[in-house]
Every structure is written in C-alpha cells, then in structure tokens.
Motif scaffolding. Structure first.
Motif, mmCIF file in Angstrom:
data_model
loop_
_atom_site.group_PDB
_atom_site.id
_atom_site.type_symbol
_atom_site.label_atom_id
_atom_site.label_comp_id
_atom_site.label_asym_id
_atom_site.label_seq_id
_atom_site.Cartn_x
_atom_site.Cartn_y
_atom_site.Cartn_z
ATOM 1 N N ASN A 24 -7.489 -6.463 8.820
ATOM 2 C CA ASN A 24 -6.974 -5.197 8.307
ATOM 3 C C ASN A 24 -5.630 -4.913 8.951
ATOM 4 O O ASN A 24 -5.056 -5.760 9.639
ATOM 5 C CB ASN A 24 -7.981 -4.064 8.556
ATOM 6 C CG ASN A 24 -8.281 -3.886 10.043
ATOM 7 O OD1 ASN A 24 -7.848 -4.671 10.884
ATOM 8 N ND2 ASN A 24 -9.046 -2.844 10.367
ATOM 9 N N LYS A 50 -13.000 -8.055 2.150
ATOM 10 C CA LYS A 50 -13.193 -7.191 3.312
ATOM 11 C C LYS A 50 -12.042 -7.419 4.278
ATOM 12 O O LYS A 50 -11.799 -8.547 4.702
ATOM 13 C CB LYS A 50 -14.524 -7.494 4.003
ATOM 14 C CG LYS A 50 -15.747 -7.064 3.213
ATOM 15 C CD LYS A 50 -17.033 -7.287 4.008
ATOM 16 C CE LYS A 50 -18.246 -6.826 3.220
ATOM 17 N NZ LYS A 50 -19.514 -7.053 3.981
ATOM 18 N N ARG A 51 -11.358 -6.334 4.617
ATOM 19 C CA ARG A 51 -10.242 -6.417 5.557
ATOM 20 C C ARG A 51 -10.671 -5.736 6.853
ATOM 21 O O ARG A 51 -10.796 -4.504 6.905
ATOM 22 C CB ARG A 51 -8.983 -5.784 4.973
ATOM 23 C CG ARG A 51 -8.518 -6.448 3.698
ATOM 24 C CD ARG A 51 -7.176 -5.888 3.206
ATOM 25 N NE ARG A 51 -6.094 -6.246 4.108
ATOM 26 C CZ ARG A 51 -5.366 -5.358 4.774
ATOM 27 N NH1 ARG A 51 -5.614 -4.068 4.673
ATOM 28 N NH2 ARG A 51 -4.394 -5.771 5.578
ATOM 29 N N THR A 52 -10.875 -6.531 7.880
ATOM 30 C CA THR A 52 -11.385 -6.015 9.145
ATOM 31 C C THR A 52 -11.126 -7.028 10.252
ATOM 32 O O THR A 52 -10.885 -8.208 9.973
ATOM 33 C CB THR A 52 -12.907 -5.749 9.047
ATOM 34 O OG1 THR A 52 -13.382 -5.242 10.305
ATOM 35 C CG2 THR A 52 -13.652 -7.027 8.724
ATOM 36 N N ASP A 180 -4.851 2.502 7.675
ATOM 37 C CA ASP A 180 -6.312 2.422 7.636
ATOM 38 C C ASP A 180 -6.950 3.461 8.549
ATOM 39 O O ASP A 180 -7.954 4.089 8.215
ATOM 40 C CB ASP A 180 -6.777 1.022 8.064
ATOM 41 C CG ASP A 180 -6.728 0.045 6.905
ATOM 42 O OD1 ASP A 180 -6.367 0.468 5.793
ATOM 43 O OD2 ASP A 180 -7.055 -1.134 7.120
ATOM 44 N N HIS A 186 -9.989 3.805 3.386
ATOM 45 C CA HIS A 186 -9.056 2.676 3.485
ATOM 46 C C HIS A 186 -8.443 2.315 2.132
ATOM 47 O O HIS A 186 -7.935 1.216 1.950
ATOM 48 C CB HIS A 186 -9.741 1.427 4.065
ATOM 49 C CG HIS A 186 -10.261 1.617 5.446
ATOM 50 N ND1 HIS A 186 -10.925 0.632 6.134
ATOM 51 C CD2 HIS A 186 -10.211 2.681 6.291
ATOM 52 C CE1 HIS A 186 -11.273 1.078 7.334
ATOM 53 N NE2 HIS A 186 -10.853 2.316 7.440
ATOM 54 N N SER A 187 -8.462 3.232 1.199
ATOM 55 C CA SER A 187 -8.022 2.908 -0.161
ATOM 56 C C SER A 187 -6.519 2.686 -0.272
ATOM 57 O O SER A 187 -6.065 1.873 -1.071
ATOM 58 C CB SER A 187 -8.442 4.027 -1.120
ATOM 59 O OG SER A 187 -7.868 5.269 -0.726
ATOM 60 N N LYS A 190 -5.626 -0.812 1.144
ATOM 61 C CA LYS A 190 -6.301 -1.817 0.311
ATOM 62 C C LYS A 190 -5.549 -2.016 -0.994
ATOM 63 O O LYS A 190 -5.343 -3.139 -1.445
ATOM 64 C CB LYS A 190 -7.739 -1.380 0.023
ATOM 65 C CG LYS A 190 -8.505 -2.373 -0.831
ATOM 66 C CD LYS A 190 -9.938 -1.909 -1.079
ATOM 67 C CE LYS A 190 -10.675 -2.930 -1.953
ATOM 68 N NZ LYS A 190 -12.073 -2.494 -2.220
ATOM 69 N N PHE A 193 -2.434 -3.984 -0.314
ATOM 70 C CA PHE A 193 -2.699 -5.404 -0.104
ATOM 71 C C PHE A 193 -2.964 -6.106 -1.427
ATOM 72 O O PHE A 193 -2.454 -7.210 -1.664
ATOM 73 C CB PHE A 193 -3.896 -5.606 0.820
ATOM 74 C CG PHE A 193 -4.221 -7.067 1.038
ATOM 75 C CD1 PHE A 193 -3.568 -7.795 2.018
ATOM 76 C CD2 PHE A 193 -5.142 -7.721 0.232
ATOM 77 C CE1 PHE A 193 -3.833 -9.147 2.201
ATOM 78 C CE2 PHE A 193 -5.426 -9.069 0.404
ATOM 79 C CZ PHE A 193 -4.766 -9.786 1.387
ATOM 80 N N GLU A 194 -3.752 -5.503 -2.288
ATOM 81 C CA GLU A 194 -4.042 -6.128 -3.587
ATOM 82 C C GLU A 194 -2.754 -6.308 -4.396
ATOM 83 O O GLU A 194 -2.575 -7.306 -5.092
ATOM 84 C CB GLU A 194 -5.044 -5.287 -4.367
ATOM 85 C CG GLU A 194 -6.440 -5.248 -3.754
ATOM 86 C CD GLU A 194 -7.179 -6.578 -3.871
ATOM 87 O OE1 GLU A 194 -6.647 -7.532 -4.467
ATOM 88 O OE2 GLU A 194 -8.311 -6.669 -3.337
#
Length: 367
Positions: A24, A50-52, A180, A186-187, A190, A193-194
C-alpha cells in the motif's frame, strides 16, 4: 462472468477468485504494470487486489508482487527489494529486475501469446517477448532500481519527466491530499492505483500490438525479399530488393547474427532497393556498418554524388537518374545511401524506375 459461474454459490465463487497482493502507500510503475500483466493471464484475469504491508494479509493472497522481501517463483512471491537480489532477465540483458520484470519474465510469453492469438511455443512469441523487454520493460526495471541510463553519469542537458514511470508517479496523491491512513475505506488511493495500472497496461499493449502487427511482419518480408533477390537477380545476396518500403535495418542486423536464418549472412548485404512512399520513384540505400551508424559498408560512387537528373544519368550511364546526395552519409528523403532515417525533402530519390535503381546498385558494386 460465465453462465457456469453464475450458478455457483456466492461463497464458492468468491473463493475461486484469485487475489494479487502488493504494498500500500505510494505506488510505482513496476507494481502497477506487474498487476496489469498478471490480469492478462488466464489464472489471474479477474483477480482482486489487496494493497498492504501486513504479512498476515499478504499470506492470504494467491500471488504477491513488489513486497515481502522474497523472490520465489514456486511460492508465487515476486519482490526485488531484499538484500542479495541480483536477478536479471538474461538473454544478454543485465539490468536488475523490478517486480514488473519478474512478472514479465515468468508470465510475459503467456500475455503475448494471448494477445496475438499465437501458440505459446510459436517462435514469434519468443521474438516478441525479447523485443518487448528491450523496448518497454527494461526501462521500467532500470528506473525503479535506480540504474543510471548513463554509466558515466554524464549530466543531461534537459530534464524529461514524461516517461511512463514519471506519469505513474504523478498519479499518487499530492502531499495535501488524502492517503490510505486518512481514508477509512482506502478508496482514494485504490482508485489512483487502478488508474496507474491501466495506464501502464494500455501503453504495454499498444506497443505489443505495434511489434506484433507491424514490426514483426517486416521481418518476414525481409527474409522473403532476401530469398527472392538471390533467386531473381543477385545470387551473392549483396543487393536486396523490397517491392514496398519497410523498416529493415534493425531486422537485418539481428537476422545476420542469427545462424538459424538461411540466406542472411553477416556483412553480406551491401545495398537495398525499394520504392519511395509514392511508389513513383525508386531509391537505393547502402547498408550501414551498424543499425545506428552513419558509415556505410560500401557507399555509392563518389563521382556520382551531388549530381541530378540528366547529369547523373550521363555520369552513371543509367537512364532515369534523379539525385544522389553529396554528403556521403545522410540523405533523408533524398536518394539515401548511408543507412540513416529520412529527414529532408520528399521529392528527391534515386531513379525513376526499379530497373534503373537496380542498375545503380549493381554498377556501384563494381566500382
């Protein structure tokens, strides 16, 4: 979703969906592209993300890229940040791989075969796999790993921030936008990133489409032109006739170095003959000593350089002459004989007919 999937219980369908894990926070071009490439494969096509950095959460993912400090293909772990990591693509490439290069090395052929609708073991897939690494992926690897493009640290005269990695970086939140840690779901990050992943993928597929549908066919035409030229008018292979213009230089040098290709031997070709963009006139171009060199293997006769029209026809004894550039190494849209790219006038060329251009090439060999 397929009809079969639609009738599955929701819990079972969710369990079948693969999950890609990555870190993330601030994102980079390499993992954005790695995620896109994975989503072009059959097994990860509809994968969730999943970004973490939480190891426990990453352990639930089916594949992990750019985080975790482990590179282990058998465990589907593809990080490159750990001490002692030295993996390179091979095949003559020496740049250390990023997560994009790692994923491409292991999944790139499948991506290419799927996009081009070619069998995975088709030689063209391997050719495109190597070409796309050279022309697209390696730069992502180099930038992410801090590999200088200029080994001697020459100071550039200008700054460019329009490369793909820079454009991906610019999609990260500004310092005064939410991250984040400031967003409950976390929208925000996210979605960014997309968007970055889609950007890298669009450019990757665009480049791949060009190499598959324009660059690669030129290679096939070159091979057939060499064979036809040998059979029809020059068994020595020193003159190659193209019935249409095509980008030939890079292919010629690569094929000369490949002993599996018949008829194309190192340093054999001296001149190429081809029609100009209107197909009304013909050109002769001397093959350079390398694909980026201004020096020719054998330049056209010095006595003809700078001559035009009737004066050229009289000096050469070949009717239909138009122009031969006087510089001896660059001609642009003049009558080229130096192996450089087009850059000047469109109207000037070598001869009015294919037969005349071939005669000029043949006469030049004898001088």
């Amino acid at each position: 979703m397929s009809t079969a999937d639609a009738v599955l219980p929701e819990a079972k369908r969710q369990k079948m969906i693969k999950t890609i894990g990555t870190h993330n926070g601030t994102f980079h071009c390499d993992e954005a592209l790695a995620v896109f490439l994975l989503r072009q494969t059959n097994i990860y096509r509809d994968a969730a993300l999943k970004r973490t950095r939480n190891p426990a959460v990453l352990a639930t993912c089916d594949i992990v890229v750019d985080v975790g400090a482990v590179y282990d293909e058998s465990k589907l772990l593809f990080d490159h940040h750990q001490r002692g990591f030295t993996e390179v693509f091979g095949h003559g490439f020496e740049t250390k791989l990023s997560s994009a290069g790692l994923v491409y090395k292991h999944f790139g052929k499948e991506v290419i075969a799927t996009r081009t609708q070619l069998p995975l073991d088709d030689p063209k897939v391997n050719t495109l796999w190597l070409k796309m690494y050279k022309e697209f992926i390696e730069a992502v690897d180099g930038i992410d790993n801090g590999v200088s493009q200029y080994p001697n640290d020459v100071k550039p005269k200008y700054r460019s921030r329009t490369d793909l990695s820079s454009r991906v970086g610019s999609l990260n939140p500004w310092w005064n936008q939410p991250t984040d840690a400031q967003s409950v779901d976390h929208s925000f990050l996210k979605a960014r990133f997309e968007k970055a992943s889609q950007l890298t993928g669009t450019e990757f597929l665009g480049k791949l489409d060009y190499y598959a549908n324009a660059w690669l066919p030129a290679r096939d035409l070159l091979v057939s032109s060499v064979a036809n030229s040998r059979a029809q008018f020059d068994p020595t292979g020193k003159i190659i006739l193209f019935e249409q213009f095509l980008p030939w230089k890079e292919h010629l040098f690569e094929l000369e170095a490949d002993d599996r290709v018949p008829d194309v031997e190192p340093n054999q070709a001296i001149y190429v003959v081809y029609p100009d963009e209107t197909a009304n006139n013909w050109r002769v171009q001397a093959v350079p000593v390398s694909s980026e060199s201004f020096e020719s293997r054998k330049a056209l006769p010095e006595a003809w350089r700078g001559l035009r029209d009737d004066e050229l026809s009289k000096a050469s004894g070949i009717e239909g002459g138009i122009f031969i550039h006087a510089s001896g190494f660059i001609g642009g849209r003049f009558f080229l004989f130096d192996g450089t790219s087009f850059c000047a006038q469109r109207r000037a060329t070598g001869n009015k007919t294919k037969e005349g251009a071939l005669k000029i090439a043949q006469a030049s060999l004898a001088v």
